[in-house]
Design an enzyme around this catalytic site. Structure first.
Site, PDB file in Angstrom:
ATOM      1  CD  GLU A  28      41.995   4.295  -4.623  1.00 15.67           C
ATOM      2  OE1 GLU A  28      42.003   5.535  -4.516  1.00 15.67           O
ATOM      3  OE2 GLU A  28      42.361   3.534  -3.700  1.00 15.67           O
TER       4      GLU A  28
ATOM      5  CB  SER B 249      48.000  -0.356  -2.162  1.00 15.52           C
ATOM      6  OG  SER B 249      48.584   0.900  -1.956  1.00 15.52           O
TER       7      SER B 249
ATOM      8  CB  SER C 151      41.981  -6.017   2.313  1.00 13.00           C
ATOM      9  OG  SER C 151      43.358  -5.860   2.059  1.00 13.00           O
TER      10      SER C 151
END
Length: 314
Positions: free
Chosen positions: A132, A230, A274
Site C-alpha cells: 500500500e 499488516s 483479509s
C-alpha cells in the site's frame, strides 16, 4: 482433557472488510467473464487461504507485469493499490486490466495527488515496503513524498525544500500507531495540513476497538490471519497493549498451543480483515475436539459498508 471448559470471547466485527470482499469478487467475476487464466499482480489480499482458493479457480499471481507471458489475458491489481506507472505499463502492453484497489486506499491516493497539485510536500506515515505504501508513494513524482515510519523519524524529519507540508497515512495502521507520530509532526510543523477525514480505514479501527474491548478479560488472545497481513499483525499488538500479554497470530503454518490453552479459562479470538470466516470456524472446531467450549460473541458495532465492483464486470 476434553472436560476442561473454556470460555471463548469472539470479537466482532472481525474478518473480511468491504474492500477485501470486493477484491475477491473482482477476481471471481473476472474469471467468469474472461475465462482462465486471469493474472493478479501481487497477492489480491494478504491471506494464503484466499490466494490458494483463487489459484484453484484459475488465477495466476505475479509480482510484476513483465512476468505475464500471455499479455492478451486480463490482469487485476490487488486491493493494496499500485503505483501510477503500473496502469500506464498495462496500457502500453495493450493489456486489459481491472483495478481492485480498495476505495479507501484510492481516496488516500487522490488526496496525495490533490495536495501535491496545490503545492504541498507530503509525508506518508506507514511501513516501508508494504504494497500500500509503495502504491501511495508511486502516485507522485519522485521526491515529492517522504515516508515516516516511527517517532524517531518524525523527530529527525527535515523539511528540506521549505514547501508547505501535509501528511497522509497508510490505511491499515491504527489510530494508536499514528497518534504519537502525528503529535510530534504537529509540534514541529505548526502549519502541517492533516487529512480532512482520517485516512485510517473504518474496518481497521472497528476490529481494533473490538479486540481492545475484550482483551483485558482474556488469558490468551488468538488473531487468525497471515504473517504478511499488516492489519492482522497490528491486532496482535493491540491485544497485547490492551491487557492480554499472551496474544499470538495463528497463520497457515501455526501449531495450536493446546497446553497453554489448557491453562486458560477465557480466550479471545478475532481475525484480520483479509482472513475468511472459515479459518475462524476451523480454529474453533479444533478447540472443540479437545475442550468444552462456551462461545460468547461480543459485537461493538454493526458494519454495513459495501463497495461496488467496476461496471465492466457487471
Amino acid at each position: 482433557m476434553k472436560n476442561k471448559e473454556i470460555n471463548v470471547l469472539l470479537s466482532a466485527p472481525r474478518g473480511f472488510c468491504a474492500g477485501v470482499e470486493r477484491a475477491i469478487e473482482i477476481v471471481e467475476k473476472s474469471i467468469q467473464k474472461y475465462g482462465t487464466p486471469v493474472y493478479v499482480r501481487h497477492e489480491i489480499v494478504h491471506n494464503k487461504f484466499v490466494v490458494d482458493d483463487l489459484k484453484k479457480k484459475g488465477a495466476i499471481f505475479v509480482e510484476e507485469l513483465e512476468e505475464i507471458n500471455d499479455k492478451s489475458r486480463p490482469v487485476i491489481f490487488s486491493a493494496h493499490g499500485v503505483p501510477k506507472k503500473i496502469p500506464e505499463d498495462a496500457k502500453n502492453y495493450n493489456m486489459t486490466y481491472v483495478d481492485a484497489t480498495c476505495p479507501l486506499v484510492s481516496k488516500v491516493h487522490r488526496e496525495a495527488e490533490n495536495l501535491n497539485k496545490t503545492g504541498y510536500h507530503i509525508i506518508l506515515i506507514g511501513h516501508k515496503n508494504h504494497p500500500e505504501v509503495i502504491g501511495t508513494m508511486g502516485q507522485l513524482p519522485e521526491g515529492s513524498i517522504d515516508l515516516i515510519q516511527n517517532e524517531e523519524e518524525a523527530k529527525n524529519y527535515e523539511n528540506k525544500n521549505n514547501k508547505k507540508i501535509a501528511f497522509v497515512t497508510q490505511t491499515t495502521l491504527s489510530v494508536d500507531d499514528t497518534k504519537d507520530i502525528i503529535q510530534i509532526l504537529k509540534k514541529r510543523f505548526e502549519n502541517i495540513r492533516e487529512p480532512q477525514k482520517e485516512d485510517i480505514c473504518y474496518a481497521t479501527t472497528n476490529r481494533q476497538m473490538a479486540v481492545k474491548n475484550i482483551a483485558k478479560n482474556c488469558d490468551m488472545f488468538f488473531i487468525i490471519g497471515s504473517r504478511n497481513s499488516s492489519n492482522s499483525v497490528r491486532l496482535v499488538e493491540v491485544a497485547k497493549k490492551s491487557g492480554c500479554e499472551n496474544s499470538i497470530l495463528i497463520h497457515s503454518e501455526s501449531e495450536i498451543p493446546y497446553d497453554k490453552i489448557q491453562n486458560s479459562n477465557t480466550i479471545g479470538i478475532s481475525s484480520g480483515a483479509s482472513a475468511p470466516e472459515i479459518l475462524v470456524d476451523n480454529f474453533i472446531n479444533e478447540l472443540k475436539n479437545r475442550f468444552t467450549i462456551k462461545i460468547d460473541e461480543v459485537e461493538i458495532i454493526k458494519e454495513d459498508v459495501v463497495f461496488k465492483i467496476p461496471n465492466k464486470l457487471n
